[in-house]
Design a protein around this motif. Structure first.
Motif, PDB file in Angstrom:
ATOM      1  N   ASP A  34      18.361  46.283  15.022  1.00 50.48           N
ATOM      2  CA  ASP A  34      16.907  46.410  15.027  1.00 50.48           C
ATOM      3  C   ASP A  34      16.290  45.106  15.527  1.00 50.48           C
ATOM      4  O   ASP A  34      16.755  44.010  15.206  1.00 50.48           O
ATOM      5  CB  ASP A  34      16.384  46.692  13.622  1.00 50.48           C
ATOM      6  CG  ASP A  34      16.661  48.111  13.175  1.00 50.48           C
ATOM      7  OD1 ASP A  34      17.020  48.944  14.028  1.00 50.48           O
ATOM      8  OD2 ASP A  34      16.512  48.386  11.964  1.00 50.48           O
ATOM      9  N   GLY A 228      16.936  54.464  24.141  1.00 50.23           N
ATOM     10  CA  GLY A 228      18.261  54.333  23.549  1.00 50.23           C
ATOM     11  C   GLY A 228      19.147  55.520  23.876  1.00 50.23           C
ATOM     12  O   GLY A 228      18.684  56.653  24.001  1.00 50.23           O
ATOM     13  N   GLY A 253      20.797  52.695  21.066  1.00 51.32           N
ATOM     14  CA  GLY A 253      19.594  52.685  20.250  1.00 51.32           C
ATOM     15  C   GLY A 253      19.112  54.083  19.943  1.00 51.32           C
ATOM     16  O   GLY A 253      19.480  55.053  20.616  1.00 51.32           O
ATOM     17  N   PHE A 259      14.298  49.888  17.356  1.00 53.86           N
ATOM     18  CA  PHE A 259      14.631  49.855  18.784  1.00 53.86           C
ATOM     19  C   PHE A 259      13.440  49.353  19.593  1.00 53.86           C
ATOM     20  O   PHE A 259      13.585  48.529  20.501  1.00 53.86           O
ATOM     21  CB  PHE A 259      15.045  51.248  19.268  1.00 53.86           C
ATOM     22  CG  PHE A 259      15.288  51.311  20.752  1.00 53.86           C
ATOM     23  CD1 PHE A 259      16.458  50.826  21.298  1.00 53.86           C
ATOM     24  CD2 PHE A 259      14.320  51.842  21.606  1.00 53.86           C
ATOM     25  CE1 PHE A 259      16.677  50.869  22.684  1.00 53.86           C
ATOM     26  CE2 PHE A 259      14.523  51.879  22.969  1.00 53.86           C
ATOM     27  CZ  PHE A 259      15.706  51.398  23.512  1.00 53.86           C
ATOM     28  N   ARG A 262      13.098  45.765  19.473  1.00 54.34           N
ATOM     29  CA  ARG A 262      14.155  45.091  20.215  1.00 54.34           C
ATOM     30  C   ARG A 262      13.809  44.951  21.700  1.00 54.34           C
ATOM     31  O   ARG A 262      14.100  43.937  22.336  1.00 54.34           O
ATOM     32  CB  ARG A 262      15.479  45.845  20.048  1.00 54.34           C
ATOM     33  CG  ARG A 262      16.670  45.041  20.563  1.00 54.34           C
ATOM     34  CD  ARG A 262      17.896  45.854  20.891  1.00 54.34           C
ATOM     35  NE  ARG A 262      18.167  46.954  19.997  1.00 54.34           N
ATOM     36  CZ  ARG A 262      18.957  47.978  20.358  1.00 54.34           C
ATOM     37  NH1 ARG A 262      19.500  48.019  21.556  1.00 54.34           N
ATOM     38  NH2 ARG A 262      19.176  48.976  19.523  1.00 54.34           N
TER      39      ARG A 262
END
Length: 275
Positions: A34, A228, A253, A259, A262
């Motif tokens: 994360d 992801g 992800g 996500f 990120r």
């Protein structure tokens, strides 16, 4: 079976073979870490309540300013939230901090503006009397002008907001310099779309589904896509990635805030980059 063979088979099972493969990858830490909100001093965040005739209700307008002294003519990035969200979603995501960190790293400063689009509207006139896209195209420019801000030239869209960002690009051809799409909620066919009640009927889906109107992307200066590989919208995102001019990234992800945090630094850098 050799040890190498066992590892290979085990890897295949985790990847795709066994039911619940995504769940296994999550348990094994294979869906990616994360992201976290940067520990930086954020710029001002301003919230206002405005009346939207297009939506038939009051809505919240949230403005994220970069740190420091800046003029009124800073570029504006419109931020469109996902399903069951609202403008405040971007506050909780850490937008103010991500913006501050991007500017500190050398990204030219810009403002981010979020507005309530409805929990399940998919940013179009899903129900009578509620047209969030008309709000964006006909009312938002006035609200921004009243606050000495120009119309948006970039758009950040997450999940349902990714669909909205592409619809907005279609509604304003040639007016956008950048799109950043995080896990966009797109549907390759009507069978998929009808399961989430995103559109009134198949005709409504055909009129508004961005995958059926990819020519809208051609008029955007830069389009970045992050999704992801464990996200249920990943197959649809890969179809979008095939459109000319789309720069896509498909790391491990899921469809989660972790996500989006990120990949947010990369999205902010693209949104703020000079053309």
């Amino acid at each position: 079976m050799t040890a190498l063979g066992a590892v290979a088979v085990g890897g295949a099972a985790v990847e795709d073979v066994l039911p619940g493969g995504v769940r296994l990858r999550r348990l094994l830490g294979m869906t990616g870490e994360d992201g976290t909100v940067p520990q930086v001093a954020a710029g001002p965040v301003r919230t206002a309540t405005v009346r939207s005739a297009a939506r038939g209700r009051d809505v919240h307008l949230v403005v994220f300013d970069p740190p420091g002294e800046h003029g009124d003519d800073l570029p504006v990035c419109l931020a469109l939230h996902g399903r069951d969200g609202d403008a405040a979603t971007y506050t909780g995501l850490g937008t103010a901090q991500f913006l501050a960190a991007a500017v500190a790293a050398g990204t030219p400063p810009f403002r981010v503006v979020a507005v309530d689009g409805g929990a399940t509207t998919y940013w179009h006139a899903r129900t009578p009397g509620d047209d969030p896209m008309a709000m964006l195209t006909t009312e938002l420019p006035r609200w921004l002008a009243e606050r000495s801000m120009p119309e948006p030239t970039r758009v950040l869209g997450i999940s349902m907001g990714g669909s909205g960002a592409l619809q907005y690009a279609r509604a304003r051809p040639g007016k956008l310099s950048a799109l950043a799409l995080l896990s966009p909620a797109l549907f390759r066919n009507w069978t998929d779309a009808r399961t989430v009640d995103a559109y009134r009927d198949e005709a409504d889906w055909r009129e508004h589904e961005p995958l059926l109107h990819l020519d809208a992307v051609a008029g955007v200066g830069r389009t970045g896509l992050w999704c992801g590989t464990e996200d249920p919208f990943c197959p649809a995102a890969r179809r979008l990635a095939a459109a000319p001019g789309v720069r896509a990234s498909f790391p491990r992800g899921e469809h989660t805030g972790g996500f989006w945090r990120r990949v947010m630094p990369d999205a902010m850098a693209q949104l703020g980059a000079r053309s």
